[in-house]
Design an enzyme around this catalytic site. Structure first.
Site, PDB file in Angstrom:
ATOM      1  N   PRO A  61      11.138  19.970  49.299  1.00 30.88           N
ATOM      2  CG  PRO A  61       9.194  19.012  49.591  1.00 30.88           C
ATOM      3  CD  PRO A  61       9.774  20.324  50.037  1.00 30.88           C
ATOM      4  CB  CYS A  62      13.119  20.908  44.694  1.00 33.13           C
ATOM      5  SG  CYS A  62      13.064  22.512  45.514  1.00 33.13           S
TER       6      CYS A  62
END
Length: 113
Positions: A61-62
């Site tokens: 989940p950058c």
């Protein structure tokens, strides 16, 4: 200017960055600096960004990592310029300005659980 970390040290740091990012809950965001400080590398926020550059699109989940002001500085690394914002909004993250999340409401730090 300090010399760059040896390759094995950088790889280890990058792996530790990704492990922290994997823990960010949906609907929350953290900053590059928060991650660097948590890993004992205060001042290495830019290295955190480098660690995440190649992780975009990996399922990590950058999109939940923003700069210290809540600005979506990493958005250019996503498949479209709006993808990062769209993912955050779909998780209920609110914005105080275009491309700037409400950090007061959604800020998560690695030590907060």
């Amino acid at each position: 200017m300090a010399s760059p970390d040896p390759p094995s040290e950088s790889a280890s740091f990058f792996g530790r960055v990704r492990a922290v990012v994997a823990q960010i809950p949906p609907g929350r965001v953290t900053t590059y600096g928060d991650i660097a400080e948590h890993l004992g590398r205060r001042g290495a926020a830019r290295m955190v960004g480098w660690a995440l550059h190649d992780a975009v699109g990996s399922g990590l989940p950058c999109h939940r990592v923003v700069n210290r002001d809540g600005v979506l500085t990493g958005k250019r690394h996503f498949e479209t310029p709006r993808a990062m914002e769209e993912r955050l909004r779909s998780e209920g993250v609110t914005f105080v300005e275009e491309d700037r999340v409400d950090l007061d409401r959604h800020h998560w730090t690695p030590n907060s659980g």
